[in-house]
Motif scaffolding. Structure first.
Motif, PDB file in Angstrom:
ATOM      1  N   SER A  84      15.840   9.448-129.856  1.00  0.00           N
ATOM      2  CA  SER A  84      14.849   9.113-130.358  1.00  0.00           C
ATOM      3  C   SER A  84      15.191   8.225-131.525  1.00  0.00           C
ATOM      4  N   VAL A  85      15.053   7.020-131.671  1.00  0.00           N
ATOM      5  CA  VAL A  85      15.351   6.194-132.925  1.00  0.00           C
ATOM      6  C   VAL A  85      14.115   5.729-133.797  1.00  0.00           C
ATOM      7  N   PRO A  86      13.867   6.094-134.681  1.00  0.00           N
ATOM      8  CA  PRO A  86      12.703   5.821-135.633  1.00  0.00           C
ATOM      9  C   PRO A  86      12.782   4.254-135.898  1.00  0.00           C
ATOM     10  N   ALA A  87      11.723   3.620-135.987  1.00  0.00           N
ATOM     11  CA  ALA A  87      11.724   2.064-136.427  1.00  0.00           C
ATOM     12  C   ALA A  87      11.607   2.015-137.984  1.00  0.00           C
ATOM     13  N   PHE A  88      11.942   1.027-138.352  1.00  0.00           N
ATOM     14  CA  PHE A  88      12.257   0.762-139.749  1.00  0.00           C
ATOM     15  C   PHE A  88      11.265  -0.365-140.186  1.00  0.00           C
ATOM     16  N   PRO A  89      10.768  -0.162-141.595  1.00  0.00           N
ATOM     17  CA  PRO A  89       9.775  -0.903-142.046  1.00  0.00           C
ATOM     18  C   PRO A  89      10.143  -2.328-141.818  1.00  0.00           C
ATOM     19  N   VAL A  90       9.184  -2.987-141.700  1.00  0.00           N
ATOM     20  CA  VAL A  90       9.274  -4.655-141.607  1.00  0.00           C
ATOM     21  C   VAL A  90       7.906  -5.183-141.682  1.00  0.00           C
ATOM     22  N   ALA A  91       7.749  -6.464-142.165  1.00  0.00           N
ATOM     23  CA  ALA A  91       6.492  -7.062-142.422  1.00  0.00           C
ATOM     24  C   ALA A  91       6.253  -7.587-141.124  1.00  0.00           C
ATOM     25  N   VAL A  92       5.403  -7.362-140.370  1.00  0.00           N
ATOM     26  CA  VAL A  92       5.138  -8.056-138.849  1.00  0.00           C
ATOM     27  C   VAL A  92       4.184  -9.027-139.067  1.00  0.00           C
ATOM     28  N   ARG A  93       4.759 -10.230-138.624  1.00  0.00           N
ATOM     29  CA  ARG A  93       3.808 -11.343-138.919  1.00  0.00           C
ATOM     30  C   ARG A  93       3.125 -11.742-137.514  1.00  0.00           C
ATOM     31  N   HIS A  94       3.812 -11.418-136.433  1.00  0.00           N
ATOM     32  CA  HIS A  94       3.477 -11.669-135.078  1.00  0.00           C
ATOM     33  C   HIS A  94       4.093 -10.666-133.938  1.00  0.00           C
ATOM     34  N   THR A  95       3.455 -10.057-133.129  1.00  0.00           N
ATOM     35  CA  THR A  95       4.107  -9.272-132.116  1.00  0.00           C
ATOM     36  C   THR A  95       4.628 -10.101-130.785  1.00  0.00           C
ATOM     37  N   HIS A  96       4.264 -11.360-130.740  1.00  0.00           N
ATOM     38  CA  HIS A  96       4.638 -11.845-129.363  1.00  0.00           C
ATOM     39  C   HIS A  96       6.153 -12.033-129.217  1.00  0.00           C
ATOM     40  N   SER A  97       6.775 -11.691-128.168  1.00  0.00           N
ATOM     41  CA  SER A  97       7.972 -11.709-127.771  1.00  0.00           C
ATOM     42  C   SER A  97       8.852 -10.530-128.355  1.00  0.00           C
ATOM     43  N   ALA A  98       8.195  -9.319-128.968  1.00  0.00           N
ATOM     44  CA  ALA A  98       8.827  -8.336-129.559  1.00  0.00           C
ATOM     45  C   ALA A  98       9.564  -7.669-128.480  1.00  0.00           C
ATOM     46  N   GLY A  99       9.204  -7.335-127.344  1.00  0.00           N
ATOM     47  CA  GLY A  99       9.855  -6.751-126.459  1.00  0.00           C
ATOM     48  C   GLY A  99      11.164  -7.578-125.740  1.00  0.00           C
ATOM     49  N   ALA A 100      10.946  -8.935-125.806  1.00  0.00           N
ATOM     50  CA  ALA A 100      12.189  -9.780-125.535  1.00  0.00           C
ATOM     51  C   ALA A 100      13.335  -9.621-126.646  1.00  0.00           C
ATOM     52  N   ALA A 101      12.869  -9.568-127.831  1.00  0.00           N
ATOM     53  CA  ALA A 101      13.728  -9.675-129.053  1.00  0.00           C
ATOM     54  C   ALA A 101      14.465  -8.095-128.741  1.00  0.00           C
ATOM     55  N   PHE A 102      13.595  -7.062-128.531  1.00  0.00           N
ATOM     56  CA  PHE A 102      14.529  -5.861-128.284  1.00  0.00           C
ATOM     57  C   PHE A 102      15.309  -5.808-127.228  1.00  0.00           C
ATOM     58  N   SER A 103      14.853  -6.350-126.148  1.00  0.00           N
ATOM     59  CA  SER A 103      15.885  -6.479-125.030  1.00  0.00           C
ATOM     60  C   SER A 103      16.990  -7.125-125.354  1.00  0.00           C
ATOM     61  N   GLY A 104      17.024  -8.262-126.145  1.00  0.00           N
ATOM     62  CA  GLY A 104      18.282  -9.094-126.664  1.00  0.00           C
ATOM     63  C   GLY A 104      19.136  -8.335-127.425  1.00  0.00           C
ATOM     64  N   GLY A 105      18.393  -7.421-128.372  1.00  0.00           N
ATOM     65  CA  GLY A 105      19.377  -6.742-129.029  1.00  0.00           C
ATOM     66  C   GLY A 105      19.873  -5.677-128.618  1.00  0.00           C
ATOM     67  N   LEU A 106      19.187  -4.832-127.717  1.00  0.00           N
ATOM     68  CA  LEU A 106      19.706  -3.873-126.822  1.00  0.00           C
ATOM     69  C   LEU A 106      20.993  -4.387-126.048  1.00  0.00           C
ATOM     70  N   LEU A 107      20.625  -5.452-125.353  1.00  0.00           N
ATOM     71  CA  LEU A 107      21.894  -5.839-124.259  1.00  0.00           C
ATOM     72  C   LEU A 107      23.070  -6.253-125.369  1.00  0.00           C
ATOM     73  N   TYR A 108      22.810  -6.905-126.255  1.00  0.00           N
ATOM     74  CA  TYR A 108      24.004  -7.233-127.288  1.00  0.00           C
ATOM     75  C   TYR A 108      24.591  -6.068-127.647  1.00  0.00           C
ATOM     76  N   GLY A 109      23.834  -5.100-128.178  1.00  0.00           N
ATOM     77  CA  GLY A 109      24.567  -3.799-128.636  1.00  0.00           C
ATOM     78  C   GLY A 109      25.286  -3.122-127.357  1.00  0.00           C
ATOM     79  N   LEU A 110      24.903  -3.097-126.192  1.00  0.00           N
ATOM     80  CA  LEU A 110      25.612  -2.582-125.067  1.00  0.00           C
ATOM     81  C   LEU A 110      26.760  -3.262-124.889  1.00  0.00           C
ATOM     82  N   ARG A 111      26.648  -4.717-124.823  1.00  0.00           N
ATOM     83  CA  ARG A 111      27.765  -5.568-124.540  1.00  0.00           C
ATOM     84  C   ARG A 111      29.062  -5.535-125.784  1.00  0.00           C
TER      85      ARG A 111
END
Length: 113
Positions: A84-111
């Motif tokens: 389990s990894v907690p979220a860190f506080p951010v100022a959310v302006r819009h959640t559109h494509s948040a999952g895609a951004a997470f996927s990109g970060g996840l794949l980058y980190g794995l690579r």
């Protein structure tokens, strides 16, 4: 497409975007040794994330299932671990494509290891 990935033995990242996994897709993916599934639950349902991850793991035999939970972070489940990894506080302006951004970060980190 799934069959080609299995034949080539390449990782298959699947982002369900909160949608249910159909039986036909689950059957096609079952047993792929490099399957990584990502999905999400709404913040109010964050306590259901580990159970949802375990269910998807059981349906597919994925290497990892990651469920994002908005402000509550993310849960990752494999056959032998649960993280389990907690979220860190951010100022959310819009959640559109948040999952895609997470996927990109996840794949980058794995690579990147």
């Amino acid at each position: 497409m799934i069959g080609a990935g299995q034949t080539a033995e390449v990782p298959i990242p699947l982002n369900l975007g909160g949608s249910d996994l159909s039986e036909s897709v689950a059957t096609a993916l079952r047993g792929h040794p490099h399957l990584l599934i990502q999905t999400n639950v709404d913040d109010v349902d964050h306590e259901e994330a580990p159970a949802q991850a375990r269910s998807l793991l059981a349906q597919t035999g994925a290497r990892w299932v990651i469920v994002t939970t908005g402000a509550f972070g993310a849960v990752a489940v494999s056959r032998s671990e649960q993280l389990s990894v907690p979220a860190f506080p951010v100022a959310v302006r819009h959640t559109h494509s948040a999952g895609a951004a997470f996927s990109g970060g996840l794949l980058y980190g794995l690579r990147a290891g």
